[in-house]
Design a protein around this motif. Structure first.
Motif, short mmCIF file in Angstrom:
data_model
loop_
_atom_site.label_atom_id
_atom_site.label_comp_id
_atom_site.label_asym_id
_atom_site.label_seq_id
_atom_site.Cartn_x
_atom_site.Cartn_y
_atom_site.Cartn_z
N ASP A 51 75.98 75.44 30.39
CA ASP A 51 75.91 76.61 31.26
C ASP A 51 75.47 76.22 32.67
N VAL A 52 74.44 75.38 32.74
CA VAL A 52 73.92 74.95 34.04
C VAL A 52 74.98 74.17 34.80
N LEU A 53 75.67 73.27 34.11
CA LEU A 53 76.70 72.46 34.76
C LEU A 53 77.81 73.33 35.34
N THR A 54 78.31 74.27 34.55
CA THR A 54 79.41 75.11 35.02
C THR A 54 78.96 76.05 36.12
N GLU A 55 77.79 76.63 35.97
CA GLU A 55 77.29 77.60 36.94
C GLU A 55 77.05 76.97 38.30
N VAL A 56 76.49 75.77 38.32
CA VAL A 56 76.14 75.13 39.59
C VAL A 56 77.29 74.29 40.13
N TYR A 57 77.87 73.44 39.29
CA TYR A 57 78.83 72.44 39.76
C TYR A 57 80.30 72.82 39.52
N GLY A 58 80.54 73.82 38.69
CA GLY A 58 81.91 74.27 38.45
C GLY A 58 82.54 73.68 37.20
N TYR A 59 83.64 74.31 36.79
CA TYR A 59 84.33 73.92 35.57
C TYR A 59 84.85 72.49 35.62
N LYS A 60 85.37 72.07 36.76
CA LYS A 60 85.98 70.74 36.86
C LYS A 60 84.99 69.64 36.56
N ARG A 61 83.78 69.75 37.12
CA ARG A 61 82.77 68.72 36.86
C ARG A 61 82.21 68.86 35.45
N SER A 62 82.08 70.08 34.99
CA SER A 62 81.65 70.29 33.61
C SER A 62 82.66 69.69 32.64
N ARG A 63 83.94 69.79 32.95
CA ARG A 63 84.99 69.22 32.11
C ARG A 63 84.81 67.72 31.96
N ARG A 64 84.49 67.04 33.04
CA ARG A 64 84.28 65.60 32.97
C ARG A 64 83.09 65.26 32.08
N VAL A 65 82.03 66.06 32.18
CA VAL A 65 80.85 65.81 31.36
C VAL A 65 81.15 66.08 29.89
N TRP A 120 84.39 70.00 20.88
CA TRP A 120 85.42 70.10 21.92
C TRP A 120 85.82 71.55 22.16
N VAL A 121 86.13 72.27 21.09
CA VAL A 121 86.56 73.66 21.22
C VAL A 121 85.43 74.53 21.75
N GLY A 122 84.24 74.40 21.18
CA GLY A 122 83.13 75.25 21.56
C GLY A 122 82.69 75.06 23.00
N GLU A 123 82.57 73.81 23.43
CA GLU A 123 82.10 73.54 24.79
C GLU A 123 83.11 73.99 25.84
N PHE A 124 84.39 73.73 25.59
CA PHE A 124 85.40 74.15 26.57
C PHE A 124 85.52 75.67 26.61
N ALA A 125 85.40 76.33 25.46
CA ALA A 125 85.42 77.80 25.46
C ALA A 125 84.24 78.35 26.24
N ASN A 126 83.07 77.78 26.03
CA ASN A 126 81.87 78.22 26.73
C ASN A 126 82.01 78.04 28.25
N SER A 127 82.47 76.87 28.66
CA SER A 127 82.60 76.58 30.08
C SER A 127 83.68 77.45 30.73
N TYR A 128 84.80 77.63 30.05
CA TYR A 128 85.89 78.44 30.59
C TYR A 128 85.46 79.89 30.79
N ILE A 129 84.85 80.46 29.77
CA ILE A 129 84.43 81.87 29.85
C ILE A 129 83.38 82.05 30.93
N LEU A 130 82.43 81.14 31.02
CA LEU A 130 81.38 81.26 32.04
C LEU A 130 81.98 81.17 33.44
N ALA A 131 82.90 80.24 33.65
CA ALA A 131 83.52 80.09 34.97
C ALA A 131 84.33 81.32 35.35
N VAL A 201 68.84 76.77 37.26
CA VAL A 201 70.03 77.04 38.07
C VAL A 201 69.65 77.30 39.52
N GLY A 202 68.62 78.10 39.73
CA GLY A 202 68.19 78.39 41.09
C GLY A 202 67.72 77.15 41.81
N PHE A 203 66.95 76.31 41.11
CA PHE A 203 66.47 75.07 41.72
C PHE A 203 67.63 74.16 42.10
#
Length: 225
Positions: A51-65, A120-131, A201-203
């Motif tokens: 959640d932190v990765l997608t919220e701050v850095y975006g889906y693309k960087r979260s995807r790499r992680v 794989w399925v869970g993390e990508f679903a989480n990141s996609y929906i959050l973004a 996230v704020g920090f």
């Protein structure tokens, strides 16, 4: 390309949580009213980091992680499998150590496959929906977005893992009990940690000078460029 101070640290923490929780999942435990695999105690933190990765850095960087975690999880499983398959010395201590190692870490291919597919399925679903929700809400309602994405991601993750790993092995009643316990516990951790997620996230948004919106992002999980 913009550089970040804390992205590498969060990536490392994410991967450590992922690998350790998968090792711990080899034991089913009782925790108060809950029955679940031991990895559930730690694994919800992986979704919080996601959640932190997608919220701050975006889906693309979260995807790499997410892909980094996937391949390192696969590497750990292959390494444990290889070590378990190799013969040990014939003395009593080495034989007992090898037996204990194989019992805990010599994961069967079915469980490895379950872990990889579910993650794989869970993390990508989480990141996609959050973004998507971040763009739709214009960055508001962070708690709603993190909990909503977790409800879907953790549900898919838990269901896929249990079905692939244990369907036909465990009694269906036990499967259902473990699923419900896992799901309630994982989502409960997300809710409980929401104030901490807000603070982190704020920090990071202030420290990294970044608050990424995936308005023109290609959400194909295989598009790593």
């Amino acid at each position: 390309m913009k550089t970040y101070r804390y992205l590498d640290l969060i990536t490392a923490l994410f991967v450590v949580v992922l690998v350790v929780s998968n090792i711990a999942s080899t034991k089913v435990v009782l925790f108060g009213p809950f029955t679940f695999d031991g990895g559930t105690l730690l694994f919800p933190l992986a979704y919080i980091f996601g959640d932190v990765l997608t919220e701050v850095y975006g889906y693309k960087r979260s995807r790499r992680v997410i892909w980094t975690g996937f391949f390192l999880l696969l590497l750990s499983a292959l390494t444990f499998g290889l070590v378990s398959a190799l013969p040990a010395p014939t003395d009593e201590f080495s034989q007992k150590s090898a037996e204990a190692f194989s019992t805990i870490l010599g994961l069967v291919p079915r469980i490895v496959l379950a872990s990889l597919v579910a993650y794989w399925v869970g993390e990508f679903a989480n990141s996609y929906i959050l973004a998507r929700l971040k763009v739709a809400t214009q960055g508001r309602f962070l708690a709603l977005r993190t909990i909503g994405s977790t409800l879907v991601g953790q549900g898919l993750d838990t269901a896929i893992f249990l079905l692939i790993a244990f369907y036909g092995i465990w009694d269906n009643n036990l499967l259902w009990t473990v699923f419900v316990s896992n799901y309630i516990f994982k989502v409960g951790i997300e809710v409980l940690f929401t104030p901490i997620t807000y603070a982190v996230v704020g920090f990071l948004k202030r420290a990294e000078n970044e608050d990424y919106y995936d308005r023109n992002t290609r959400f194909n999980p295989f598009a790593l460029r």
